[in-house]
Structure formats: C-alpha cells, structure tokens
Design a protein around this motif. Structure first.
Motif, mmCIF file in Angstrom:
data_model
loop_
_atom_site.group_PDB
_atom_site.id
_atom_site.type_symbol
_atom_site.label_atom_id
_atom_site.label_comp_id
_atom_site.label_asym_id
_atom_site.label_seq_id
_atom_site.Cartn_x
_atom_site.Cartn_y
_atom_site.Cartn_z
ATOM 1 N N GLY A 1 36.858 96.448 29.625
ATOM 2 C CA GLY A 1 37.779 97.597 29.596
ATOM 3 C C GLY A 1 37.466 98.619 30.647
ATOM 4 O O GLY A 1 38.164 99.650 30.740
ATOM 5 N N ASP B 1 43.304 101.073 32.868
ATOM 6 C CA ASP B 1 44.547 101.404 32.151
ATOM 7 C C ASP B 1 45.338 100.116 31.973
ATOM 8 O O ASP B 1 46.117 99.709 32.837
ATOM 9 N N GLU B 2 45.116 99.451 30.834
ATOM 10 C CA GLU B 2 45.781 98.170 30.584
ATOM 11 C C GLU B 2 47.303 98.322 30.530
ATOM 12 O O GLU B 2 48.049 97.400 30.889
ATOM 13 N N CYS B 3 47.786 99.506 30.082
ATOM 14 C CA CYS B 3 49.243 99.713 29.989
ATOM 15 C C CYS B 3 49.894 99.697 31.363
ATOM 16 O O CYS B 3 51.038 99.239 31.518
ATOM 17 N N SER C 1 48.303 98.287 34.147
ATOM 18 C CA SER C 1 47.954 97.029 34.823
ATOM 19 C C SER C 1 48.796 95.869 34.335
ATOM 20 O O SER C 1 49.123 94.954 35.104
ATOM 21 N N TYR C 2 49.156 95.861 33.054
ATOM 22 C CA TYR C 2 49.951 94.764 32.489
ATOM 23 C C TYR C 2 51.257 95.332 31.920
ATOM 24 O O TYR C 2 51.543 95.251 30.727
ATOM 25 N N LEU D 1 52.029 93.766 27.274
ATOM 26 C CA LEU D 1 51.133 93.928 26.139
ATOM 27 C C LEU D 1 51.878 94.396 24.891
ATOM 28 O O LEU D 1 51.640 93.884 23.803
ATOM 29 N N ASN E 1 47.170 104.046 26.383
ATOM 30 C CA ASN E 1 45.835 103.659 26.832
ATOM 31 C C ASN E 1 44.761 104.427 26.058
ATOM 32 O O ASN E 1 44.903 105.608 25.765
ATOM 33 N N SER F 1 40.315 100.276 26.057
ATOM 34 C CA SER F 1 41.265 99.436 25.337
ATOM 35 C C SER F 1 42.655 100.068 25.428
ATOM 36 O O SER F 1 42.925 100.906 26.316
ATOM 37 N N TYR F 2 43.586 99.689 24.470
ATOM 38 C CA TYR F 2 44.953 100.228 24.442
ATOM 39 C C TYR F 2 45.462 100.112 23.018
ATOM 40 O O TYR F 2 44.866 99.441 22.166
#
Length: 673
Positions: free
Chosen positions: A368, A382-384, A386-387, A391, A398, A402-403
């Motif tokens: 993460g 920032d997974e939101c 990046s993907y 997701l 974010n 994690s998210y």
C-alpha cells in the motif's frame, strides 16, 4: 493735336486686338466645347485673359442654350434630361427652369421686369424668355451681359443699366437694373431682395470634393478635407496633407531628464546621455547595471577554478575538496567516504525497512506504499486513482495503505465489497398512494384527479379542476370541485347539460314549443331565451314572404317611385364581449355585373355608433366596431343603394340584433338583393 490723335489710335488698336482675342476664345469654345485647349494668339497677358474668359462665356452660353431649348418641351427640365458633368447639368437645368418662369410671366401678362429676388443669370434668362421676339441669340446676349458685366443687352454697358441703378444703394453686392439686386458667386439673394447670403455648396451638392474627402462650407466658397486621420505622429495641414509632428520640438515626448530626444517620422527616440563603462549594461531608465560575467559568459576561469562575480568584473578562485550528499570527508581531508543513513538515529524510512547503498539509501515499503527516490520516503499509494473505476462500482475513498468502497443513495454495498445493488424503497411504503421502484430510486404517482405535491414529492394532493385556467374553462357555466373530480352545472332555466357533462346547451324553445308567442307572431330563439317577433308591411307595400315586403306598382306616382323596391326583415343574435371588429351582416346582388355600385348605410337604430359599414368586392358588410359588455337589443335600419347601368334602386333591411350573455359565437347573416 498730335498727342490726341496718337491716343485715339492706340485706343482703336486696343479695341481691335481685344475683339480678335475674344473671337479666338469663342472659336475655341465652338470647336472643342471646352477651354482646356485654347491656342493663345498673343503673348500679352491681357489678351490671354480675354481669350480665356470669352471661351468660358461661350461654353456657358452653349450649355444655357440647351436648357432654353429644352424649356419649350413640357416636363423637360429634369436632371435626367441633360448630359455632362455636374456643373453642365446644373447650368442647363437652371436656364431651363428660369426660362419656364419667364414664359409663365409672359403667359399671365405680367411685367417682364420680374421684381423678384433671383440670381443674376436666372433673372436675365427669365426676362429674355418673357419678352416677345427676344428668344435665341438675343437671350444668350442678355445672359452674357448680365452675368459678366452686370448690364442689359444692347446698352453697351453704360446707359440703361446705369440709369436704372442710379441712386440705388441698398444692394449689398450687385445691382442689375430696375431696382433689382444680384450676388457674387458663392452667395444668393436673401428674402429681402437686396442682401446677399452665403450659399452652402456642401448642402447643395455642387462641390468638387473627391471620394474620401469631406466638404466644409466657408464664406463665399468651400474647402475639401480628408475624412480619415493621418495616424499617430502626424497632423493634417491647411493644404489637406499629412505633416510629421516633431514631438521633441513641441515637448510632447516622455523622455526622462537623463535622455536626449531624437525626432523620427511619426514618432521619436530617447537616447541616454550617460554612457556605462566596461562590465556594466544600461537599463531602460538609463541606470548602469553590473554584468554577472560568471553567468553570462562561457566559464571565464580555467579548470579547477570557480568564478566569483564582483562589481564591474569577476575573480577566479581555485577549487578545494568537497563531498556531495551521502558522503563525508575523511579525517585527512583527502577523499570522501559513504555515509550509512540506515545506521544513524534519524530512521529515515519511518517504520519501513531501510537499505543503505553507496552515497544514499532506499526504503523497502510495506504493501500500500511506494518509495519516492526524490524525497527518500515511503508514500501512500492512492489505489482509487491508480485503478480508476476498477476497484469500486460507485465511489472509492483512499485510506493509508488501502482503500474503501461506498455506494450512492438508493444502493447498498454488495457482499463482495466492490459492487453496489439497488434498494427497493417501495417496500417501506414512502408514497401516499402509488409507488414504483426505479434503479437507484423510486417514483411516486397519483390516481386520476390528484397531483404530486411539489413540497415533498411523495404526497398526492387533490386537483381543483375548477381553478385551472390553461386550455380554457372546464365548465361552460359553473364548476363544483370534488375530491379527485369535478361537476358542472347550468342555469336552471333555458339551458341543459350536454352529454360530455361540461358544456351548457341552449334549449331551443321555438323548436320544442315551450315559447309563449301568439299565432300571429314568429318565435326567434336566442341564448337563454326567445323573442316573439311580428311585422306589418307599410302602405304601398305587400307581404311576399315571412320576412319581405315588396313595393306595389307605382303607376306614375312620383312619391311612390321614391320608395324602396323591397323591405327585408332579418333577425340575428350574438354574445357580449366578442372581439371587434366582427362582421354581422353581408349584402350584395345575386347576379352581379362589373359596373355594379352598391352603397350601404345604417340610417336608424344605432345612435351610439356601435355598428359601421364596409364596402367589399361583391357587396357591402355591416360590422360591430365597438365592444358590447352587456346584453342589449338593436333594431337597425340599413339602406342599400344599387346603381347598375345608370339605374338606381333602393332597398331597406330591418335587422333585429339581440346581444345576449353566452359563448362567444357570432351569427352572421348573408343576404342577396
């Protein structure tokens, strides 16, 4: 004695030479119709002036002669009747109109002396055309004499005109005899007949300004001025030319006290008075600024040296051993050693694993997070971002390392944590009547006669159909609102409710036999009632139908012949407040011919002027011209006159008009003679 003979001889020679010069100028005018190619017969300046003016006078005589000739044809003095430039056309038109004036004075037996304020050429032309037997060459002689010499024809410029102007001192410029005054070119005679006013050539359109120039009137003349400006740095001179403005000479420049002004075409330049030395550069306000040679030039110092800037110059200094970031100098000061950042107390990775490398270090980040080589730290991923949209189905938030997914209103998170499923809001009965679940929301709707409240969107409110105004009234008479519906009612007498339950229909008492008219009367139905009508034919008439009386044979009786051929009775009704104008009665011949002339007039029964007549292609029409806002009865007497082949026939129409309260429908009567 000898000097007198010599003077007389010189005078005679001057007259002969002057006549020769004038004859040469007039011959040029006859040959070329202009004076641009005058062949001078003498080098003498007076002879050249005589040639020029005699030529111009002959050209003007020829143009004026065309105008005088055109004046003999009716309507020939229009501008379109003449050809040439503007001056030629205006001269010919002036002579034509002034000659017409003179001929009119002769026709009405007026004195040809014309005691009116005219210009000198116009006065001479009108006077010559007025006198009998003085048209043609005599008129041109007169025009020439007056316009050039202010004398009359045949007087040699000395006796008659001089006598007529003797003692006359009120003329402001010229006297032309018989107490009449004239003005110089560029002026016109005033209304008092002796004062001269400036003639505005610009307004009259007789100027010679070119395209792009504007005409400006002056006293007795005019001048042409450019319409477009000369531009910045230039001014317009009296000669209509653009001249450069010397801003330095007139002091309109903005050069500072430390600068010298130099004029240029259309502008100026500011040059500094102080000159900077070597190592300095001059700025826009004249100050000397130091030049940083260490930056502006390509390494002025030798290798292993560094450049240090000074005021007006620079110095070169030898380099010493220095270590970069991630290294430190050994104790001897001769070389650099690696710094172990992970072994110190700073803990640069902040809870993440630290790995030392030569001259630096790196962090092995937890899930993460990712390592930033510039800031040398672990940063949250920032997974939101990046993907994006992979997701969570709706919204992604974010969190550190994690998210978390969330759903919009009307949805809830599915068991797997990423998708959103619809919520059926109708299960909780949110609507007051009917509910329909839609994807992500719900929709309330109401039964017939109700509408959804704008306040909460879930409550159904009763619709007051009786209060609605769009699309007209719901009921033609009276409306009663009920929950979810409405009811219509009609007046208790003379009306009944139609099958659609909204419109009140008039009861035709005449057709149903519910009237109270006698056997000698006729029943006429109106909205909300009826009228009992009867009529009797007047003397000398007989009844031919239920609504018509025709005249009996007159047998030579003059009083009988003045009576109308027929008297017709008509009944019509219409409601109050109908839009005006509204046609109520039309009449015309049954078999019309092109020569028919039908006249219609309301002769009785309309004292307040509510009705009027209008002639139409195939007859005439009576129409309502003022609105009626209350029920009324009219008995109109309309007289119709038909003229055909010189035979005039009269007819009378008795029109009973009943204005009642009701629906706006106009009953229109069409009748034939």
């Amino acid at each position: 004695m000898a000097p007198q003979w010599i003077a007389m001889f010189c005078t005679l020679c001057g007259v002969i030479i002057g006549q020769e010069c004038c004859s040469s100028g007039r011959a040029c005018a006859r040959g070329y119709q202009h004076c641009a190619s005058v062949a001078y017969v003498s080098h003498s300046s007076p002879c050249r002036l005589v040639q020029k003016h005699c030529c111009e006078a002959a050209v003007q005589d020829g143009i004026c002669a065309k105008g005088i000739t055109a004046a003999k044809r009716p309507g020939a003095c229009e501008l379109s009747s003449f050809q040439g430039d503007l001056w030629e056309v205006k001269t010919a038109k002036m002579c034509c109109e002034c000659c017409e004036l003179g001929m009119l004075m002769q026709k009405e037996a007026h004195d040809c002396e014309l005691p009116i304020a005219l210009s000198t050429p116009c006065w001479a032309t009108a006077r010559a055309c007025c006198q009998d037997g003085r048209r043609g060459p005599a008129l041109l002689q007169l025009f020439l004499s007056v316009s050039l010499n202010n004398t009359g024809p045949g007087n040699g410029g000395n006796t008659e005109s001089t006598h007529l102007c003797a003692g006359i001192s009120r003329c402001s410029q010229l006297c032309i005899g018989n107490g009449s005054c004239a003005c110089l070119q560029g002026y016109r005679l005033g209304s008092d007949g002796y004062s001269c006013e400036d003639y505005n050539e610009c307004l009259a359109g007789v100027h010679s300004c070119s395209l792009g120039e504007r005409c400006i009137n002056t006293e007795g003349s005019y001048r042409c001025q450019r319409e477009t400006s000369c531009g910045t740095g230039y001014e317009l001179t009296d000669a209509n030319a653009c001249h450069d403005i010397d801003e330095c000479a007139i002091g309109t420049h903005n050069c500072g006290p430390g600068f010298t002004c130099q004029n240029t075409p259309g502008s100026f330049r500011c040059h500094p008075q102080q000159q900077c030395g070597v190592g300095f550069i001059q700025d826009a306000v004249g100050s000397c600024i130091d030049i940083n040679e260490c930056v502006n030039e390509d390494n002025p110092c030798q290798s292993a040296h560094t450049c240090i800037n000074t005021v007006g110059s620079y110095v070169c200094q030898r380099l010493s051993v220095s270590c970069g970031r991630g290294y430190h100098l050994n104790k001897e000061g001769t070389h650099c050693l690696d710094v172990d950042e992970c072994g110190g107390r700073g803990k640069p990775c902040q809870g993440h694993s630290c790995v030392n490398v030569l001259g630096s270090f790196r962090c092995e980040c937890r899930s993460g997070f990712t390592f930033n080589s510039i800031s040398r730290a672990c940063e949250d991923v920032d997974e939101c971002m990046s993907y994006l949209a992979r997701l969570c189905a709706h919204a992604c938030e974010n969190t550190p390392g994690s998210y978390q997914c969330s759903c919009r209103a009307g949805f809830r998170l599915a068991s797997e944590g990423g998708n959103c499923e619809d919520v059926n809001e109708c299960e909780s009965n949110p609507c007051s009547q009917e509910c329909a679940n839609v994807y992500g929301s719900f929709q309330c709707y109401c039964r017939h006669g109700y509408q959804l409240s704008n306040a909460d969107g879930v409550t159904c409110e009763d619709i007051d159909e009786c209060a609605l105004t769009s699309g007209g009234k719901v009921c033609s008479h009276h409306c009663f609102n009920t929950p979810g519906n409405f009811q219509c009612s009609c007046p208790p007498v003379a009306y009944t409710l139609s099958p659609n339950g909204r419109v009140c229909q008039d009861v035709d008492e005449c057709a149903t036999g519910a009237h109270t008219c006698s056997t000698t009367q006729s029943c006429f139905n109106i909205h909300g009632g009826f009228r009992c009508l009867s009529f009797e034919c007047p003397p000398h008439f007989r009844r031919m139908a239920d609504s018509r009386c025709e005249r009996l044979p007159c047998r030579g009786n003059a009083a009988c012949l003045s009576l109308p051929l027929r008297i017709s009775y008509y009944n019509l009704t219409f409601p109050t407040n109908i839009p005006t104008p509204a046609a109520v009665f039309r009449m015309g011949p049954s078999m019309s011919v092109p020569v028919d002339d039908v006249q219609l007039a309301v002769v009785d029964g309309d004292t307040e002027g509510f009705f009027d007549v209008l002639k139409m292609p195939n007859g005439v029409m009576v129409y309502l011209q003022k609105p009626l806002d209350e029920p009324r009865d009219f008995l109109l007497t309309v007289e119709i006159t038909l003229s055909r082949y010189s035979i005039v026939s009269r007819f009378i129409a008795k029109i009973a008009v009943f204005v009642v309260s009701g629906s706006p429908v106009v009953s229109q009567v069409v009748s034939e003679l």
